[in-house]
Design a protein around this motif. Structure first.
Motif, PDB file in Angstrom:
ATOM      1  N   ARG A   1       7.335  16.990   2.694  1.00  0.00           N
ATOM      2  CA  ARG A   1       8.630  17.511   3.153  1.00  0.00           C
ATOM      3  C   ARG A   1       9.794  16.566   2.925  1.00  0.00           C
ATOM      4  NH1 ARG A   1       7.462  17.882   8.922  1.00  0.00           N
ATOM      5  NH2 ARG A   1       5.779  16.474   8.307  1.00  0.00           N
ATOM      6  N   GLY A   2       9.500  15.322   2.505  1.00  0.00           N
ATOM      7  CA  GLY A   2      10.581  14.385   2.207  1.00  0.00           C
ATOM      8  C   GLY A   2      10.687  13.251   3.204  1.00  0.00           C
ATOM      9  N   PRO A   3      11.241  12.099   2.759  1.00  0.00           N
ATOM     10  CA  PRO A   3      11.280  10.879   3.573  1.00  0.00           C
ATOM     11  C   PRO A   3      12.000  11.050   4.903  1.00  0.00           C
ATOM     12  CG  PRO A   3      12.145  10.468   1.335  1.00  0.00           C
ATOM     13  CD  PRO A   3      11.777  11.919   1.412  1.00  0.00           C
ATOM     14  N   GLN A   4      12.997  11.949   4.950  1.00  0.00           N
ATOM     15  CA  GLN A   4      13.757  12.116   6.198  1.00  0.00           C
ATOM     16  C   GLN A   4      12.876  12.619   7.339  1.00  0.00           C
ATOM     17  OE1 GLN A   4      13.959  14.061   3.547  1.00  0.00           O
ATOM     18  NE2 GLN A   4      13.699  16.159   4.289  1.00  0.00           N
ATOM     19  N   THR A   5      11.728  13.236   7.012  1.00  0.00           N
ATOM     20  CA  THR A   5      10.842  13.768   8.054  1.00  0.00           C
ATOM     21  C   THR A   5       9.870  12.697   8.571  1.00  0.00           C
ATOM     22  OG1 THR A   5       9.155  14.518   6.490  1.00  0.00           O
ATOM     23  CG2 THR A   5      10.942  16.062   7.005  1.00  0.00           C
ATOM     24  N   LEU A   6       9.968  11.488   8.035  1.00  0.00           N
ATOM     25  CA  LEU A   6       9.057  10.407   8.446  1.00  0.00           C
ATOM     26  C   LEU A   6       9.760   9.358   9.308  1.00  0.00           C
ATOM     27  CD1 LEU A   6       7.123  10.054   5.065  1.00  0.00           C
ATOM     28  CD2 LEU A   6       6.124  10.751   7.256  1.00  0.00           C
TER      29      LEU A   6
ATOM     30  N   VAL B   1       0.852  -1.187   0.000  1.00  0.00           N
ATOM     31  CA  VAL B   1       0.000   0.000   0.000  1.00  0.00           C
ATOM     32  C   VAL B   1       0.890   1.239   0.000  1.00  0.00           C
ATOM     33  CG1 VAL B   1      -1.911   1.204   1.122  1.00  0.00           C
ATOM     34  CG2 VAL B   1      -1.711  -1.288   1.339  1.00  0.00           C
ATOM     35  N   GLY B   2       0.710   2.092  -0.998  1.00  0.00           N
ATOM     36  CA  GLY B   2       1.431   3.354  -1.056  1.00  0.00           C
ATOM     37  C   GLY B   2       0.617   4.456  -0.398  1.00  0.00           C
ATOM     38  N   PHE B   3       1.293   5.453   0.110  1.00  0.00           N
ATOM     39  CA  PHE B   3       0.617   6.580   0.776  1.00  0.00           C
ATOM     40  C   PHE B   3       1.161   7.897   0.242  1.00  0.00           C
ATOM     41  CE2 PHE B   3      -1.849   4.656   4.215  1.00  0.00           C
ATOM     42  CZ  PHE B   3      -1.357   3.360   4.192  1.00  0.00           C
ATOM     43  N   ILE B   4       0.256   8.709  -0.299  1.00  0.00           N
ATOM     44  CA  ILE B   4       0.566  10.104  -0.613  1.00  0.00           C
ATOM     45  C   ILE B   4      -0.080  10.902   0.511  1.00  0.00           C
ATOM     46  CG2 ILE B   4       0.455  11.946  -2.337  1.00  0.00           C
ATOM     47  CD1 ILE B   4       1.642   9.353  -3.476  1.00  0.00           C
ATOM     48  N   GLY B   5       0.706  11.367   1.451  1.00  0.00           N
ATOM     49  CA  GLY B   5       0.177  11.981   2.675  1.00  0.00           C
ATOM     50  C   GLY B   5       0.209  10.965   3.805  1.00  0.00           C
ATOM     51  N   SER B   6       0.919  11.332   4.872  1.00  0.00           N
ATOM     52  CA  SER B   6       1.146  10.399   5.985  1.00  0.00           C
ATOM     53  C   SER B   6       0.935  11.101   7.306  1.00  0.00           C
ATOM     54  CB  SER B   6       2.577   9.851   5.905  1.00  0.00           C
ATOM     55  OG  SER B   6       2.803   9.275   4.642  1.00  0.00           O
ATOM     56  N   GLY B   7      -0.109  11.918   7.357  1.00  0.00           N
ATOM     57  CA  GLY B   7      -0.413  12.666   8.568  1.00  0.00           C
ATOM     58  C   GLY B   7      -1.334  11.885   9.484  1.00  0.00           C
ATOM     59  N   ASN B   8      -2.258  12.584  10.104  1.00  0.00           N
ATOM     60  CA  ASN B   8      -3.137  11.934  11.086  1.00  0.00           C
ATOM     61  C   ASN B   8      -3.911  10.775  10.478  1.00  0.00           C
ATOM     62  OD1 ASN B   8      -2.612  13.527  13.406  1.00  0.00           O
ATOM     63  ND2 ASN B   8      -3.781  15.204  12.482  1.00  0.00           N
ATOM     64  N   LEU B   9      -4.544  11.021   9.338  1.00  0.00           N
ATOM     65  CA  LEU B   9      -5.400   9.980   8.755  1.00  0.00           C
ATOM     66  C   LEU B   9      -4.555   8.954   7.992  1.00  0.00           C
ATOM     67  CD1 LEU B   9      -7.590   8.994   6.306  1.00  0.00           C
ATOM     68  CD2 LEU B   9      -8.298   9.106   8.698  1.00  0.00           C
ATOM     69  N   GLY B  10      -3.641   9.412   7.147  1.00  0.00           N
ATOM     70  CA  GLY B  10      -2.790   8.488   6.404  1.00  0.00           C
ATOM     71  C   GLY B  10      -1.969   7.613   7.345  1.00  0.00           C
TER      72      GLY B  10
ATOM     73  N   LEU C   1       7.950  -3.513   7.976  1.00  0.00           N
ATOM     74  CA  LEU C   1       7.065  -3.547   6.811  1.00  0.00           C
ATOM     75  C   LEU C   1       6.915  -2.163   6.172  1.00  0.00           C
ATOM     76  CD1 LEU C   1       4.185  -5.952   7.986  1.00  0.00           C
ATOM     77  CD2 LEU C   1       5.905  -6.399   6.233  1.00  0.00           C
ATOM     78  N   ALA C   2       7.502  -1.137   6.793  1.00  0.00           N
ATOM     79  CA  ALA C   2       7.300   0.241   6.322  1.00  0.00           C
ATOM     80  C   ALA C   2       8.596   0.854   5.819  1.00  0.00           C
ATOM     81  CB  ALA C   2       6.750   1.090   7.461  1.00  0.00           C
ATOM     82  N   ARG C   3       8.452   1.680   4.745  1.00  0.00           N
ATOM     83  CA  ARG C   3       9.576   2.533   4.352  1.00  0.00           C
ATOM     84  C   ARG C   3       9.049   3.884   3.899  1.00  0.00           C
ATOM     85  NH1 ARG C   3      10.587   2.098  -1.349  1.00  0.00           N
ATOM     86  NH2 ARG C   3       9.375   0.402  -2.236  1.00  0.00           N
ATOM     87  N   ALA C   4       9.918   4.864   3.926  1.00  0.00           N
ATOM     88  CA  ALA C   4       9.548   6.226   3.535  1.00  0.00           C
ATOM     89  C   ALA C   4      10.158   6.541   2.179  1.00  0.00           C
ATOM     90  CB  ALA C   4      10.051   7.211   4.582  1.00  0.00           C
ATOM     91  N   ALA C   5       9.449   7.353   1.396  1.00  0.00           N
ATOM     92  CA  ALA C   5       9.878   7.630   0.020  1.00  0.00           C
ATOM     93  C   ALA C   5       9.299   8.971  -0.413  1.00  0.00           C
ATOM     94  CB  ALA C   5       9.399   6.513  -0.895  1.00  0.00           C
ATOM     95  N   THR C   6       9.547   9.330  -1.659  1.00  0.00           N
ATOM     96  CA  THR C   6       8.884  10.492  -2.252  1.00  0.00           C
ATOM     97  C   THR C   6       7.484  10.062  -2.696  1.00  0.00           C
ATOM     98  OG1 THR C   6       9.568   9.956  -4.486  1.00  0.00           O
ATOM     99  CG2 THR C   6      11.104  11.283  -3.173  1.00  0.00           C
ATOM    100  N   PRO C   7       6.586  11.016  -2.999  1.00  0.00           N
ATOM    101  CA  PRO C   7       5.251  10.622  -3.473  1.00  0.00           C
ATOM    102  C   PRO C   7       5.294   9.699  -4.694  1.00  0.00           C
ATOM    103  CG  PRO C   7       5.196  12.899  -2.766  1.00  0.00           C
ATOM    104  CD  PRO C   7       6.636  12.471  -2.696  1.00  0.00           C
TER     105      PRO C   7
END
Ligand SMILES: NC(=O)c1ccc[n+]([C@@H]2O[C@H](COP(=O)([O-])OP(=O)(O)OC[C@H]3O[C@@H](n4cnc5c(N)ncnc54)[C@H](OP(=O)(O)O)[C@@H]3O)[C@@H](O)[C@H]2O)c1
Length: 229
Positions: A42-47, A13-22, A57-63
């Motif tokens: 703001r970029g993967p480093q902020t996640l 599952v990809g996520f564009i937006g990873s705030g409260n709801l995402g 199971l999770a990784r951070a990336a660009t949109p």
């Protein structure tokens, strides 16, 4: 590796937006065994903190990098950011649209402010061949976290979904089942989606008072009643 809740070969599952709801959907997805790829503006480093919480199971990336590997992609951003959602990596995919247009919060946005388009229709027009399914927009992130239940539970909730592509709706229904929810099919993306957008009786209220962290389960009958009211 796919976990116990993962269905139909839909494993990432990809996520564009990873705030409260995402972020809440991502937690539920990881708990069900999905791999998740999260992104924000703001970029993967902020996640990093969220990645630490979600685990292997999770990784951070660009949109664009989050959209590309997703069998399903959750778009959970403010409506004003819709034009920035990458189009090509979402082509032909089920896209879960959690967006609300709330004029007092979001200000005037052409097409949305006069009601001629819904936020889901704006996203669908922007994305072209992607199959947008409106879902999760009518439940707060804290109730989404607290009301997840195993399949078959008597107090399982059933959020509405709306979309124009039957196969995408099946995929989204399978995903919701895996993460703790039944669904109610509210119809097409345009008119069906308007039945549970901001300002309707089906928006937020079926899941109880906002001040109650636990929420009130809203099953198929309760959600159908709110949709027709
Ligand atoms: N909060 C709720 O309970 C709830 C419930 C149902 C539906 N919704 C709807 O879901 C959407 C998100 O709400 P939220 O509460 O999760 O908001 P939020 O906590 O403010 O999170 C918004 C997310 O969108 C990201 N974002 C903004 N512009 C972006 C862009 N151009 N490209 C990629 N990512 C971008 C933000 O990244 P940065 O932080 O890096 O800018 C952030 O990760 C809204 O439309 C809201 O109405 C919210």
């Amino acid at each position: 590796m796919a976990g116990p809740g993962v269905t139909g070969g839909m494993t990432t599952v990809g996520f564009i937006g990873s705030g409260n709801l995402g972020g809440t959907v991502a937690r539920l997805a990881v708990a069900a065994g999905y791999e998740v790829v999260l992104s924000n503006s703001r970029g993967p480093q902020t996640l990093k903190e969220l990645m630490g919480e979600l685990g292997p199971l999770a990784r951070a990336a660009t949109p664009a990098e989050a959209a590309a590997p997703g069998d399903l992609v959750v778009v959970s951003i403010p409506p004003r950011a819709c034009p920035a959602v990458p189009v090509q990596p979402l082509a032909g995919k089920p896209v879960l649209d959690t967006i609300n247009y709330i004029p007092q919060r979001d200000g005037r946005i052409p097409g949305l402010d006069d009601g001629s388009l819904s936020s889901s229709e704006v996203l669908q027009r922007h994305l072209g061949t992607a199959h947008v399914v409106k879902v999760f927009n009518n439940i707060t992130f804290w109730h989404l976290a607290s009301l997840a239940r195993p399949a078959g539970a008597a107090d399982r909730s059933a959020p509405p979904i709306a979309g124009d592509d039957p196969a995408a709706k099946v995929a989204v229904t399978g995903f919701l089942d895996a993460i703790g929810y039944d669904t109610v099919d509210a119809g097409t993306l345009g008119s069906g989606g308007r039945r549970f957008q901001f300002g309707t009786r089906a928006f937020v209220a079926p899941y109880g008072a906002l001040s109650d962290q636990r929420g009130t389960p809203a099953g198929v009958a309760a959600v159908r009643a709110a949709l027709v009211a």
